[in-house]
Scaffold this motif. Structure first.
Motif, PDB file in Angstrom:
ATOM      1  N   PRO A  63       0.695  -1.223   0.211  1.00  0.00           N
ATOM      2  CA  PRO A  63       0.085   0.129   0.026  1.00  0.00           C
ATOM      3  C   PRO A  63       0.707   1.290   0.084  1.00  0.00           C
ATOM      4  O   PRO A  63       0.385   2.377  -0.201  1.00  0.00           O
ATOM      5  CB  PRO A  63      -0.768  -0.065   1.307  1.00  0.00           C
ATOM      6  N   LYS A  64       2.101   1.012   0.223  1.00  0.00           N
ATOM      7  CA  LYS A  64       2.937   2.434   0.344  1.00  0.00           C
ATOM      8  C   LYS A  64       4.523   2.193  -0.468  1.00  0.00           C
ATOM      9  O   LYS A  64       4.265   0.972  -1.139  1.00  0.00           O
ATOM     10  CB  LYS A  64       3.230   2.821   1.767  1.00  0.00           C
ATOM     11  N   GLN A  65       5.418   2.837  -0.096  1.00  0.00           N
ATOM     12  CA  GLN A  65       6.239   2.766  -1.042  1.00  0.00           C
ATOM     13  C   GLN A  65       7.417   1.487  -0.758  1.00  0.00           C
ATOM     14  O   GLN A  65       7.801   0.835  -1.592  1.00  0.00           O
ATOM     15  CB  GLN A  65       7.185   4.143  -0.742  1.00  0.00           C
ATOM     16  N   SER A  66       7.525   1.314   0.512  1.00  0.00           N
ATOM     17  CA  SER A  66       8.164   0.308   0.993  1.00  0.00           C
ATOM     18  C   SER A  66       7.502  -1.203   0.848  1.00  0.00           C
ATOM     19  O   SER A  66       6.355  -1.405   1.342  1.00  0.00           O
ATOM     20  CB  SER A  66       9.073   0.272   2.331  1.00  0.00           C
ATOM     21  N   GLY A  67       8.164  -2.270   0.097  1.00  0.00           N
ATOM     22  CA  GLY A  67       7.566  -3.433  -0.015  1.00  0.00           C
ATOM     23  C   GLY A  67       7.160  -4.338   1.166  1.00  0.00           C
ATOM     24  O   GLY A  67       6.649  -5.236   1.392  1.00  0.00           O
ATOM     25  N   PHE A  68       8.360  -3.668   2.449  1.00  0.00           N
ATOM     26  CA  PHE A  68       8.009  -4.316   3.662  1.00  0.00           C
ATOM     27  C   PHE A  68       7.242  -3.617   4.578  1.00  0.00           C
ATOM     28  O   PHE A  68       6.595  -4.445   5.560  1.00  0.00           O
ATOM     29  CB  PHE A  68       9.108  -4.233   4.387  1.00  0.00           C
ATOM     30  N   TYR A  69       6.610  -2.425   4.051  1.00  0.00           N
ATOM     31  CA  TYR A  69       5.476  -1.820   5.072  1.00  0.00           C
ATOM     32  C   TYR A  69       4.264  -2.463   4.950  1.00  0.00           C
ATOM     33  O   TYR A  69       3.367  -2.142   4.033  1.00  0.00           O
ATOM     34  CB  TYR A  69       5.699  -0.293   4.853  1.00  0.00           C
ATOM     35  N   SER A  70       3.839  -2.986   6.147  1.00  0.00           N
ATOM     36  CA  SER A  70       2.218  -3.435   6.041  1.00  0.00           C
ATOM     37  C   SER A  70       1.815  -4.573   5.170  1.00  0.00           C
ATOM     38  O   SER A  70       0.713  -4.374   4.439  1.00  0.00           O
ATOM     39  CB  SER A  70       1.453  -1.993   6.181  1.00  0.00           C
ATOM     40  N   THR A  71       2.940  -5.282   4.812  1.00  0.00           N
ATOM     41  CA  THR A  71       2.781  -6.500   3.858  1.00  0.00           C
ATOM     42  C   THR A  71       3.166  -7.704   4.395  1.00  0.00           C
ATOM     43  O   THR A  71       3.799  -7.776   5.641  1.00  0.00           O
ATOM     44  CB  THR A  71       3.256  -6.248   2.468  1.00  0.00           C
ATOM     45  N   THR A  72       3.084  -8.769   3.864  1.00  0.00           N
ATOM     46  CA  THR A  72       3.461 -10.001   4.114  1.00  0.00           C
ATOM     47  C   THR A  72       4.785 -10.501   3.681  1.00  0.00           C
ATOM     48  O   THR A  72       5.291 -11.514   3.645  1.00  0.00           O
ATOM     49  CB  THR A  72       2.519 -11.337   4.166  1.00  0.00           C
ATOM     50  N   PHE A  88      13.273   2.823  -0.742  1.00  0.00           N
ATOM     51  CA  PHE A  88      12.825   2.507   0.670  1.00  0.00           C
ATOM     52  C   PHE A  88      12.803   0.973   0.919  1.00  0.00           C
ATOM     53  O   PHE A  88      13.023   0.347   2.020  1.00  0.00           O
ATOM     54  CB  PHE A  88      11.299   3.079   0.576  1.00  0.00           C
ATOM     55  N   THR A  89      12.523   0.109  -0.206  1.00  0.00           N
ATOM     56  CA  THR A  89      12.287  -1.296   0.132  1.00  0.00           C
ATOM     57  C   THR A  89      13.790  -1.941   0.504  1.00  0.00           C
ATOM     58  O   THR A  89      14.023  -2.922   1.248  1.00  0.00           O
ATOM     59  CB  THR A  89      11.887  -1.982  -1.228  1.00  0.00           C
ATOM     60  N   ALA A  90      14.730  -1.366  -0.132  1.00  0.00           N
ATOM     61  CA  ALA A  90      16.312  -1.746   0.008  1.00  0.00           C
ATOM     62  C   ALA A  90      16.828  -1.492   1.404  1.00  0.00           C
ATOM     63  O   ALA A  90      17.329  -2.243   2.125  1.00  0.00           O
ATOM     64  CB  ALA A  90      17.170  -1.158  -1.018  1.00  0.00           C
ATOM     65  N   ILE A  91      16.188  -0.250   1.823  1.00  0.00           N
ATOM     66  CA  ILE A  91      16.633   0.066   3.289  1.00  0.00           C
ATOM     67  C   ILE A  91      15.856  -0.860   4.293  1.00  0.00           C
ATOM     68  O   ILE A  91      16.499  -1.426   5.179  1.00  0.00           O
ATOM     69  CB  ILE A  91      15.935   1.765   3.607  1.00  0.00           C
ATOM     70  N   ASP A  92      14.759  -1.051   4.125  1.00  0.00           N
ATOM     71  CA  ASP A  92      14.000  -2.146   4.690  1.00  0.00           C
ATOM     72  C   ASP A  92      14.473  -3.561   4.793  1.00  0.00           C
ATOM     73  O   ASP A  92      14.409  -4.224   5.725  1.00  0.00           O
ATOM     74  CB  ASP A  92      12.566  -2.009   4.426  1.00  0.00           C
ATOM     75  N   ALA A  93      15.187  -3.753   3.641  1.00  0.00           N
ATOM     76  CA  ALA A  93      15.569  -5.040   3.419  1.00  0.00           C
ATOM     77  C   ALA A  93      16.984  -5.135   4.243  1.00  0.00           C
ATOM     78  O   ALA A  93      17.329  -6.252   5.108  1.00  0.00           O
ATOM     79  CB  ALA A  93      15.955  -5.578   2.232  1.00  0.00           C
ATOM     80  N   HIS A  94      17.607  -4.024   3.953  1.00  0.00           N
ATOM     81  CA  HIS A  94      18.840  -3.911   4.902  1.00  0.00           C
ATOM     82  C   HIS A  94      18.849  -4.214   6.189  1.00  0.00           C
ATOM     83  O   HIS A  94      19.477  -4.706   6.962  1.00  0.00           O
ATOM     84  CB  HIS A  94      19.621  -2.982   4.362  1.00  0.00           C
ATOM     85  N   ILE A  95      18.145  -3.448   6.761  1.00  0.00           N
ATOM     86  CA  ILE A  95      17.685  -3.311   8.243  1.00  0.00           C
ATOM     87  C   ILE A  95      17.122  -4.846   8.863  1.00  0.00           C
ATOM     88  O   ILE A  95      17.375  -4.940  10.018  1.00  0.00           O
ATOM     89  CB  ILE A  95      16.722  -2.141   8.620  1.00  0.00           C
ATOM     90  N   ARG A  96      16.863  -5.533   8.004  1.00  0.00           N
ATOM     91  CA  ARG A  96      16.393  -7.047   8.221  1.00  0.00           C
ATOM     92  C   ARG A  96      17.419  -7.960   7.757  1.00  0.00           C
ATOM     93  O   ARG A  96      17.143  -9.291   7.637  1.00  0.00           O
ATOM     94  CB  ARG A  96      14.974  -7.335   7.698  1.00  0.00           C
ATOM     95  N   ASP A  97      18.720  -7.524   7.546  1.00  0.00           N
ATOM     96  CA  ASP A  97      19.782  -8.274   7.437  1.00  0.00           C
ATOM     97  C   ASP A  97      19.882  -9.032   5.990  1.00  0.00           C
ATOM     98  O   ASP A  97      20.468 -10.047   5.923  1.00  0.00           O
ATOM     99  CB  ASP A  97      20.046  -9.334   8.476  1.00  0.00           C
ATOM    100  N   TYR A  98      19.235  -8.687   4.968  1.00  0.00           N
ATOM    101  CA  TYR A  98      19.287  -9.343   3.825  1.00  0.00           C
ATOM    102  C   TYR A  98      20.332  -8.887   3.094  1.00  0.00           C
ATOM    103  O   TYR A  98      20.582  -7.625   3.240  1.00  0.00           O
ATOM    104  CB  TYR A  98      17.858  -8.874   2.847  1.00  0.00           C
ATOM    105  N   GLN A  99      21.095  -9.551   2.330  1.00  0.00           N
ATOM    106  CA  GLN A  99      22.013  -8.989   1.404  1.00  0.00           C
ATOM    107  C   GLN A  99      21.526  -8.434   0.113  1.00  0.00           C
ATOM    108  O   GLN A  99      20.350  -9.033  -0.552  1.00  0.00           O
ATOM    109  CB  GLN A  99      23.288 -10.209   0.781  1.00  0.00           C
ATOM    110  N   LEU A 100      21.953  -7.395  -0.393  1.00  0.00           N
ATOM    111  CA  LEU A 100      21.548  -6.909  -1.414  1.00  0.00           C
ATOM    112  C   LEU A 100      22.134  -6.983  -2.857  1.00  0.00           C
ATOM    113  O   LEU A 100      23.379  -6.555  -2.821  1.00  0.00           O
ATOM    114  CB  LEU A 100      21.052  -5.298  -1.191  1.00  0.00           C
TER     115      LEU A 100
END
Lengths: 202, 202, 202, 202
Positions: free
Chosen positions: A106-115, A141-153
């Motif tokens: 629903p918003k810019q980051s793929g991680f916000y309020s999604t599964t 936005f999605t990459a930042i949220d992925a990085h904060i969750r420890d995914y390699q990019l």
């Protein structure tokens, strides 16, 4: 009802390809310019996706719902193609196949309020290849949220565009410096053959 | 791409009807017993949903994805009906209409790793009428998460069932005591006519 | 500033002991009755905590902030003891030691709007032993959220109390049935010696 | 135990001042350069904070826990000051007062795995003034998460620094363009007198 996610087990893969906002009618201010940058990128993304399929790497469409809370992803795809929108040529090149996953955001980051994070955990993902539009907003936005969750990019530079390509370049460099993302043309990414391993050698 | 959710504005309503796991093939251990309890409840839910529509109260299907991460909600509905499953009669009675919303949940609570809370915020929801199956698991988990987020709860007692109806009764009482839920037969809930107001008088 | 959590590495343990709301002044309606049930439980919890220390199992205090958003945990402990509150004897028995972790929770569940899940991930926790007050509210809510996140649960029955001990028993049974929690008197839990392994044999 | 946050009601204010990572020993690679930029900014922040107090605007310290999961915020402050660290002069200027709030964050964004959003909701915050270090990482991440949650942003440019001040400037401009943040020297921000209203006129 059941919390068991294993009944219909999803693929398992430490590398996953995320396609961000590639399905869009582009019918907004600035969409015309973006379409010009996005069409060649879409062709690169399609080639990358084919290589990912051969390497056993699953694809997740992480796509804006554009405020249409009642629509599912297939309806969005149909709208972009059947209604002859600016985004039609791109949607035709990148339309999802039956084995693809999708997450409406629903918003810019793929991680916000999604599964998305839970889906990635169940796939066993450690490394995300992120492609799509736009590099300076939804991908950042999605990459930042992925990085904060420890995914390699891994960010294939010819598969990520923005309206302003200078901003796109600035933010790719930012993601390289701060998020430790690997930035590389898609043709130089080595996707290993499926039989060998589902790990990426980069 | 856009963070603007207002382009295609969702309905606005302080009361929302959540239907939890009403679309299911019930093809699991214990599903036969549950189906017997669920069919009469489904008829009550359908009547309640019709009254909600007339009162301008939107319905959100909050439904298990049953581990089928690649499916959308409409595919689940088709599976339940077209494949002649145990859940078919219920799915036929309660199949979603074009104005309904839906949220696929990967686990028991409708709030866990889904966009439900954000959708409710955008609808302006303060009070949730929760119906569906099963009262002792998915409805309890969802109701607890709703309470912790400060929603008021209304639980129509003839629209909520479990395999074990004693457990169902125990947990309805629990939700009344701890979550301050209003428990009432659906026929006794007053849904105000649309024109007057979208607020519920309970 | 840094995202590196490894600089000052937390302990690593697949089993973690959570103490829920054991630090409280109990100065609320019903607190007097709860205090009577909680004092003997506190002694059991203290014994269990000592065994956990010897087994290398870390303890996390997961404690209500009681709406005192400006307080830290040590201030809450001091308040309960120094101000001679109803909860003083319990707080004295269970006051935290320097090697304990703590998480302040603003609502009933220890997972809601706190860093608990991330702390557990960094500790490598798979199994949670949950003790404290009250069994029918904060422990139930926390246990449900733990189950939905795939933690295994152990509930020492003599270390969990509520105002109404019948409700306490009902909800322990519920957690056994639905959350697959192991329910057992604390004296019967086998906590392995530290040297052998930090895994629990239950 | 209680879900009632109103017992000890927090201040209510539509504008809140967030101080990001201002308490740090700066004992990491690059900390020396950062300290040089941060000291004059700390003086500006202190002046801004004083004006905020006079205007009835609460301050929340949103601070890294630096992997010290067992520490509370006051311990971090003591460490920075008493152990004569690089960050001591800054911590002395900006040490928290009894009426300040604090949130320890385990990662870069103040919103990730913390209670910040819930605290802001209870304060009634709509607009965040964000100051501190570093502009290109923790402030950017926090600002993005704030924007996605619909907070309005004010970034006092002389109160935000990074190791590389060019990057700092680039990302301030980014936040102005994409997050619609108001960027302004702190001296030019109008904080209204407490009596009039707790709304900001910018």
């Amino acid at each position: 009802m059941s919390s068991d996610l294993h009944g219909n087990a999803p693929d398992n893969s430490s590398v996953v390809l995320l396609l961000v906002d590639v399905i869009s009618d582009l019918e907004f201010s600035g969409g015309e310019v973006l379409a010009q940058h996005a069409l060649p990128a879409a062709k690169n993304i399609a080639a990358l996706k084919n290589r990912a399929i051969r390497a056993g790497i699953p694809t997740i469409y992480v796509n804006d719902n554009f405020g249409k809370w009642r629509s599912d992803f297939r309806t969005l795809v149909s709208h972009c193609i059947d209604d002859d929108t600016r985004g039609r040529p791109i949607a035709e090149i990148l339309k999802p196949q039956s084995e693809d996953y999708f997450v409406l955001k629903p918003k810019q980051s793929g991680f916000y309020s999604t599964t998305l994070d839970l889906l990635l955990k169940h796939l066993g993902a450690k490394t995300l290849i992120i492609a799509g539009f736009t590099g300076d907003i939804c991908i950042l936005f999605t990459a930042i949220d992925a990085h904060i969750r420890d995914y390699q990019l891994i960010l294939p530079s010819d598969c990520i565009v923005s309206q302003d390509m200078n901003e796109n370049a600035t933010l790719l460099k930012y993601m390289q410096r701060v998020l430790e993302a690997v930035i590389s043309p898609s043709s130089e990414l080595e996707l290993p053959p499926k039989i060998v391993r589902r790990e990426m050698q980069v």
